[in-house]
Design an enzyme around this catalytic site. Structure first.
Site, PDB file in Angstrom:
ATOM      1  N   ASP A 156      -1.579   6.517   6.521  1.00  0.00           N
ATOM      2  CA  ASP A 156      -2.677   5.686   6.030  1.00  0.00           C
ATOM      3  C   ASP A 156      -2.972   4.647   7.109  1.00  0.00           C
ATOM      4  O   ASP A 156      -2.199   3.727   7.325  1.00  0.00           O
ATOM      5  CB  ASP A 156      -2.262   5.011   4.719  1.00  0.00           C
ATOM      6  CG  ASP A 156      -3.310   4.034   4.183  1.00  0.00           C
ATOM      7  OD1 ASP A 156      -4.346   3.839   4.853  1.00  0.00           O
ATOM      8  OD2 ASP A 156      -3.086   3.471   3.088  1.00  0.00           O
ATOM      9  N   LYS A 195     -12.194  -1.758   6.078  1.00  0.00           N
ATOM     10  CA  LYS A 195     -11.361  -2.756   6.741  1.00  0.00           C
ATOM     11  C   LYS A 195     -11.845  -2.953   8.174  1.00  0.00           C
ATOM     12  O   LYS A 195     -12.173  -4.045   8.581  1.00  0.00           O
ATOM     13  CB  LYS A 195      -9.891  -2.321   6.749  1.00  0.00           C
ATOM     14  CG  LYS A 195      -9.347  -1.938   5.376  1.00  0.00           C
ATOM     15  CD  LYS A 195      -9.185  -3.127   4.444  1.00  0.00           C
ATOM     16  CE  LYS A 195      -9.073  -2.743   2.971  1.00  0.00           C
ATOM     17  NZ  LYS A 195      -7.897  -2.016   2.578  1.00  0.00           N
ATOM     18  N   TRP A 237       0.816  -1.220   0.000  1.00  0.00           N
ATOM     19  CA  TRP A 237       0.000   0.000   0.000  1.00  0.00           C
ATOM     20  C   TRP A 237       0.841   1.257   0.000  1.00  0.00           C
ATOM     21  O   TRP A 237       0.489   2.253  -0.645  1.00  0.00           O
ATOM     22  CB  TRP A 237      -1.007  -0.023   1.143  1.00  0.00           C
ATOM     23  CG  TRP A 237      -2.067  -1.053   0.906  1.00  0.00           C
ATOM     24  CD1 TRP A 237      -2.247  -2.212   1.605  1.00  0.00           C
ATOM     25  CD2 TRP A 237      -3.066  -1.067  -0.135  1.00  0.00           C
ATOM     26  NE1 TRP A 237      -3.299  -2.925   1.071  1.00  0.00           N
ATOM     27  CE2 TRP A 237      -3.814  -2.257   0.013  1.00  0.00           C
ATOM     28  CE3 TRP A 237      -3.394  -0.181  -1.175  1.00  0.00           C
ATOM     29  CZ2 TRP A 237      -4.884  -2.583  -0.838  1.00  0.00           C
ATOM     30  CZ3 TRP A 237      -4.455  -0.506  -2.024  1.00  0.00           C
ATOM     31  CH2 TRP A 237      -5.181  -1.692  -1.850  1.00  0.00           C
TER      32      TRP A 237
HETATM   33  C1  LIG Z   1      -7.440  -1.405   1.378  1.00  0.00           C
HETATM   34  C2  LIG Z   1      -6.400  -0.398   1.564  1.00  0.00           C
HETATM   35  C3  LIG Z   1      -6.309   0.721   0.711  1.00  0.00           C
HETATM   36  C4  LIG Z   1      -7.221   0.930  -0.480  1.00  0.00           C
HETATM   37  O1  LIG Z   1      -8.537   1.123  -0.095  1.00  0.00           O
HETATM   38  P1  LIG Z   1      -9.699   1.373  -1.169  1.00  0.00           P
HETATM   39  O2  LIG Z   1     -10.840   1.805  -0.337  1.00  0.00           O
HETATM   40  O3  LIG Z   1      -9.917   0.088  -1.880  1.00  0.00           O
HETATM   41  O4  LIG Z   1      -9.253   2.450  -2.085  1.00  0.00           O
HETATM   42  C5  LIG Z   1      -5.308   1.635   0.986  1.00  0.00           C
HETATM   43  N1  LIG Z   1      -4.451   1.485   2.021  1.00  0.00           N
HETATM   44  C6  LIG Z   1      -4.531   0.427   2.853  1.00  0.00           C
HETATM   45  C7  LIG Z   1      -3.568   0.315   3.978  1.00  0.00           C
HETATM   46  C8  LIG Z   1      -5.501  -0.539   2.651  1.00  0.00           C
HETATM   47  O5  LIG Z   1      -5.573  -1.598   3.478  1.00  0.00           O
END
Ligand SMILES: *Cc1c(COP(=O)(O)O)cnc(C)c1O
Length: 362
Positions: free
Chosen positions: A173, A197, A103
């Site tokens: 993030d 998540k 990511w």
């Molecule tokens: C799943 C995830 C993303 C992307 O998320 P989307 O909502 O599919 O754009 C970005 N960063 C991390 C750490 C993730 O687990």
């Protein structure tokens, strides 16, 4: 098990707390006397305004978000933030990124379109199985921010302590660890998290941003939707927001408050993770792929070292009612995502199953 639901170890969209799903079910046809479902409601209505206001307030209470931080609910998922962050925060056109897995790699690739990106540390040399030492990074004076992915969902690594940014703004993030433990918001300039998540349905990101970082002087070609100012000035309702996700997330925030907040959640998450890591450390068949001190509490990748055996385990777990355990192709093997809503019994049951599998396949 009530409702005959499966233990769902999906990395996202992922399992939700059952009491929250039950409440949503009960309010589905007629939300608190409004005569309609939240899905059907005008986002400009008083009823919905109360839903979004409460969601924001409950999140502020949970995380102890200081008053000088804005909370925004934005669409486009976490992926849109890979671009929005550099578009909004690169004043000097320079940023530092730490490369710790899939990511952060994606965020780096996107940021490179907008400016000069310094990858100041990386754990690529050992397939992202640890967090590099970030106590003394080579950060240019004019760097606009330092960026990290605080929990790498695919590689299963997390930061035991934040990097030394040497006074520069920290951007994180937190998608796959959001609300899994207490967070000192003032350590950050900007936190974002895709909610599917650890919190709610897909299609939305929560952004928590220090007010003074919101800019008035963006390039006029930046789409209005991609300026944080647009969302901050309009209470996340410049256009129609993801009303449904805001409603569901709001319920999860209240649920977390009701079980004792983030301290209680962290305690439970540590206990849950311990169950599976203890097993992996004692197993002869399975082994975790991450160095101990950097292991994620949320995403647990593990392998047998033999692709055929891995596939056999995945098939066996699925048949036994443990779903979505196939690891991402970049790590292989298996991955158990054990987010906030995964009950401890689910992890215990999975470990019992893996023990039995190991005994039968020794
Ligand atoms: C799943 C995830 C993303 C992307 O998320 P989307 O909502 O599919 O754009 C970005 N960063 C991390 C750490 C993730 O687990």
């Amino acid at each position: 098990m009530k409702y005959n639901r499966t233990y769902n170890f999906s990395a996202g969209p992922a399992t939700m707390p059952e009491p929250v799903l039950e409440e949503i079910r009960d309010e589905m046809m007629n939300y608190r006397g409004s005569g309609m479902c939240v899905m059907e409601m005008s986002h400009r209505s008083k009823v919905f305004q109360q839903i979004i206001d409460e969601a924001e307030q409950d999140l502020r209470d949970l995380m102890g978000i200081p008053d000088n931080y804005k909370v925004m609910f934005i669409q486009g998922g976490a992926t849109l933030q890979f671009a929005m962050v550099p578009m909004n925060l690169m004043k000097n056109g320079v940023a530092c990124y730490v490369e710790t897995g899939a990511w952060s790699k994606k965020a780096i690739a996107e940021a490179k379109k907008y400016g000069d990106v310094h990858v100041v540390a990386s754990s690529k040399d050992r397939n992202f199985s640890y967090i590099p030492d970030c106590s003394d990074l080579d950060i240019p004076e004019n760097a606009d921010y330092v960026y990290i992915c605080e929990n790498e969902t695919i590689h299963g690594v997390t930061w035991p302590k934040l990097p030394n940014t040497k006074g520069h703004v920290l951007v994180s993030d937190q998608s796959s660890m959001f609300l899994s433990r207490p967070c000192n918001v003032s350590d950050y300039g900007l936190i974002y998290a895709g909610v599917q998540k650890n919190v709610g349905p897909a299609g939305m990101v929560v952004v928590i941003m220090r007010e003074d970082l919101i800019r008035e002087d963006l390039d006029p070609k930046v789409p209005l939707y991609m300026s944080y100012k647009t969302h901050a000035d309009n209470g996340s309702m410049y256009n129609t927001p993801n009303c449904w996700a805001i409603y569901c997330c709001g319920k999860v925030f209240k649920y977390l408050k009701s079980i004792g907040g983030l301290e209680a959640m962290e305690k439970l998450n540590i206990e849950k993770a311990q169950v599976i890591y203890d097993f992996l450390d004692s197993s002869k068949l399975f082994k975790g792929t991450v160095d101990k001190e950097f292991r994620s509490l949320m995403n647990v990748p593990f392998v047998t070292g033999d692709a055929d055996m891995d596939a056999k385990v995945v098939a066996a777990t699925k048949a036994a009612g443990y779903d979505n355990l196939k690891g991402h192709k970049s790590v292989g093997g298996l991955r158990a995502s054990i987010y906030n809503a995964m009950p401890k019994e689910g992890v215990e049951a999975l470990v019992e199953f893996l023990k039995k599998f190991e005994a039968e396949n020794a």
